[in-house]
Enzyme design. Structure first.
Site, short mmCIF file in Angstrom:
data_model
loop_
_atom_site.label_atom_id
_atom_site.label_comp_id
_atom_site.label_asym_id
_atom_site.label_seq_id
_atom_site.Cartn_x
_atom_site.Cartn_y
_atom_site.Cartn_z
CE1 TYR A 119 -1.49 -3.65 -8.76
CE2 TYR A 119 -0.46 -1.63 -8.01
CZ TYR A 119 -0.88 -2.91 -7.76
OH TYR A 119 -0.69 -3.45 -6.52
CD GLU A 136 0.88 -9.34 0.95
OE1 GLU A 136 0.91 -10.55 1.13
OE2 GLU A 136 -0.10 -8.62 1.30
N PRO A 137 4.85 -5.15 -0.45
CG PRO A 137 7.01 -4.30 -0.75
CD PRO A 137 6.22 -5.30 0.07
N GLY A 138 3.83 -3.76 -3.61
CA GLY A 138 3.78 -3.97 -5.05
C GLY A 138 4.27 -2.70 -5.73
NE ARG A 139 0.29 2.26 -5.98
CZ ARG A 139 -0.79 2.23 -6.79
NH1 ARG A 139 -0.73 2.76 -7.99
NH2 ARG A 139 -1.93 1.69 -6.39
N GLY A 153 0.76 -1.24 0.00
CA GLY A 153 0.00 0.00 0.00
C GLY A 153 0.79 1.29 0.00
NE ARG A 197 -2.56 2.86 -11.24
CZ ARG A 197 -2.48 4.05 -10.70
NH1 ARG A 197 -1.92 5.03 -11.36
NH2 ARG A 197 -2.95 4.28 -9.50
CB CYS A 257 -13.42 3.97 -30.49
SG CYS A 257 -12.46 3.37 -31.87
CD GLU A 258 -14.31 3.77 -24.11
OE1 GLU A 258 -14.45 4.44 -23.07
OE2 GLU A 258 -14.49 2.55 -24.18
N1 LLP Z 1 -1.26 -7.18 -0.74
C1 LLP Z 1 -2.52 -7.38 -1.13
C2 LLP Z 1 -3.31 -8.43 -0.48
C3 LLP Z 1 -3.07 -6.60 -2.14
O1 LLP Z 1 -4.33 -6.79 -2.51
C4 LLP Z 1 -2.28 -5.61 -2.77
C5 LLP Z 1 -2.83 -4.78 -3.84
C6 LLP Z 1 -0.95 -5.46 -2.36
C7 LLP Z 1 -0.47 -6.25 -1.33
C8 LLP Z 1 -0.01 -4.47 -2.98
O2 LLP Z 1 -0.44 -3.15 -2.87
P1 LLP Z 1 0.52 -1.96 -3.35
O3 LLP Z 1 1.78 -2.04 -2.52
O4 LLP Z 1 0.82 -2.19 -4.79
O5 LLP Z 1 -0.28 -0.75 -3.13
N2 LLP Z 1 -4.89 -1.50 -9.71
C9 LLP Z 1 -4.74 -0.51 -8.66
C10 LLP Z 1 -4.09 -1.10 -7.42
C11 LLP Z 1 -4.83 -2.28 -6.85
C12 LLP Z 1 -4.11 -2.89 -5.67
C13 LLP Z 1 -4.68 -4.19 -5.33
N3 LLP Z 1 -4.05 -4.85 -4.26
C14 LLP Z 1 -3.95 0.67 -9.17
O6 LLP Z 1 -3.52 0.66 -10.33
O7 LLP Z 1 -3.78 1.65 -8.46
#
Ligand code: LLP
Length: 422
Positions: A380, A281-284, A243, A319, A351-352
């Site tokens: 994402y 658990e970072p993604g972004r 997050g 996004r 086309c939008e």
């Molecule tokens: N853990 C869980 C269980 C999650 O559902 C998520 C993201 C993460 C970790 C990683 O979150 P982050 O660190 O990336 O914020 N498509 C959207 C984001 C959806 C996130 C879904 N879950 C966007 O493009 O902003």
């Protein structure tokens, strides 16, 4: 003369002697010529640096931890492989992500399987491949998992996902910690699940998980969420989700990785103790800033606004349409900062009318054929890509020390029909 550019671009990006944008030591205009556009261009070292920043910040503060790559952010083999090499563990949220994580080299024992609607087939796949932990999201899932584990003669370690009743300040579509959520158990319901698990012979509850939302720019919701876990008893493992927000615009100032880790660890120490296993658990925050998308300008049209139309759009970056997300852009051929420019809307080819990738970009007289770079597309972007209007999805190009290699090829027209059997 060389100059640096906005901090939202991948680490190590610069404007080279030709006045062009350089990513991972590679000239962006040459990349566009060689690999075509649109293309996701990734500075490999940027991802490595951020992975190390998480690991170092944690190891300086806490003994027993793991950093999980939330792989939904950028689920391609090369990214999985890179982060497995860096020593991360992995979060998957479907059988497909599990398949990719294994293909990318993750040890199944270090994979955490999430999701609010896992099918029996997915649970079976997870157990058969030896996934270390399943994060249980509902009582129905608990019952199903108990049956699958019994069938396979396994005792499966599990965590329970808690919805702590904490709403982060973010777009409602990516806020997940509030009580009215499709995810997880409210603390009161979690007690039922904990009780039920104590009598489940094939499941072993080792800890709790939460994920309160994404693109969070304040640390307080993380602290508040950790506090809610304390009331549910003491467990060996706590997974505090992802997050952490990132900078999309030069004016954005998200918390540094170290400050985020510091806030989480100090709250965990105060509320849960020093002897727990802590999972982040970072993604972004791992991958977003590592990439730019390169487009080629097709047309420029001036009416009320100046419309700069490029060869991609909502098929490679959904996004802005889903969350109103804002991006920056520059002309890669003339990347020197500070040359002012005209307010332009960078529109896609779909086309939008809503297919506008960047609402506000200040560009100095862009002309067809020039290359536009939009930064912060590493998270994402690839994972939300689609084939709207029959547009093939872009390649992913990794750049490092001036060397570029394609790690995902561009889709072909043949791929578009590849599943059609009638
Ligand atoms: N853990 C869980 C269980 C999650 O559902 C998520 C993201 C993460 C970790 C990683 O979150 P982050 O660190 O990336 O914020 N498509 C959207 C984001 C959806 C996130 C879904 N879950 C966007 O493009 O902003």
């Amino acid at each position: 003369m060389t100059s640096t550019i906005s901090h939202v671009f991948p680490l190590g990006s610069r404007v080279n002697e030709q006045g062009r944008l350089e990513i991972g030591g590679c000239d962006a205009v040459e990349l566009a010529r060689e690999f075509g556009t649109p293309a996701y261009v990734v500075a490999e070292d940027d991802i490595r640096a951020r992975a190390r920043a998480f690991l170092e910040a944690l190891s300086a503060r806490h003994e027993d931890f793991d950093v999980l790559f939330a792989s939904k952010a950028f689920p391609c083999t090369a990214v999985y492989r890179l982060l497995a090499e860096e020593g991360l563990a992995c979060d998957v949220a479907s059988g497909g992500e599990l398949f990719l994580a294994l293909r990318g080299g993750f040890d199944p024992a270090r994979i955490y399987f999430h999701g609010n609607a896992k099918s029996t087939a997915e649970l079976r796949e997870a157990l058969e491949t030896g996934v270390g932990h399943i994060v249980i999201d509902s009582l129905h899932e608990l019952d199903r998992l108990e049956r699958v584990a019994a069938e396979l003669g396994r005792r499966q370690e599990v965590l329970i996902r808690i919805t702590p009743g904490v709403a982060g300040d973010t777009h409602h579509a990516i806020s997940t910690g509030q009580t009215d959520s499709k995810f997880g158990f409210a603390p009161v319901d979690a007690r039922v699940a904990i009780e039920r698990l104590s009598g489940a012979p094939h499941l072993k509850l080792v800890g709790l998980h939460f994920h309160i939302g994404s693109q969070l720019l304040s640390l307080d919701p993380f602290r508040a969420a950790v506090r809610t876990l304390a009331g549910l008893g003491k467990f060996p493992v706590y997974n505090v989700g992802g997050g952490l927000g990132v900078a999309y615009l030069a004016s954005d100032r998200p918390p540094a990785i170290e400050d985020y880790v510091d806030a989480v660890v100090s709250t965990v120490h105060a509320e849960l103790g020093r002897d727990v296993r802590l999972l982040l658990e970072p993604g972004r925050a791992l991958v977003a800033n590592s990439a730019v998308t390169l487009y080629t300008v097709q047309t420029v049209k001036r009416n009320v606004s100046t419309w700069v139309a490029v060869d991609g759009g909502m098929s490679d970056n959904l996004r802005p349409m889903l969350y109103g997300s804002r991006y920056e852009a520059l002309i890669a051929d003339r990347a020197s900062p500070g040359d002012g420019g005209e307010l332009c809307r960078i529109a896609g080819k779909h086309c939008e009318s809503g297919d506008v990738v960047v609402r506000e970009a200040f560009l100095a007289d862009p002309v067809p054929g020039e290359v536009i770079a939009t930064p912060v597309t590493g998270a994402y972007g690839y994972s939300l890509a689609n084939n709207y209007n029959g547009v093939p999805r872009p390649p992913v190009v990794f750049c490092r020390d001036g060397e570029a290699r394609v790690v995902v090829r561009r889709e072909t027209y043949g791929d578009l029909a590849g599943r059609d059997v009638g």
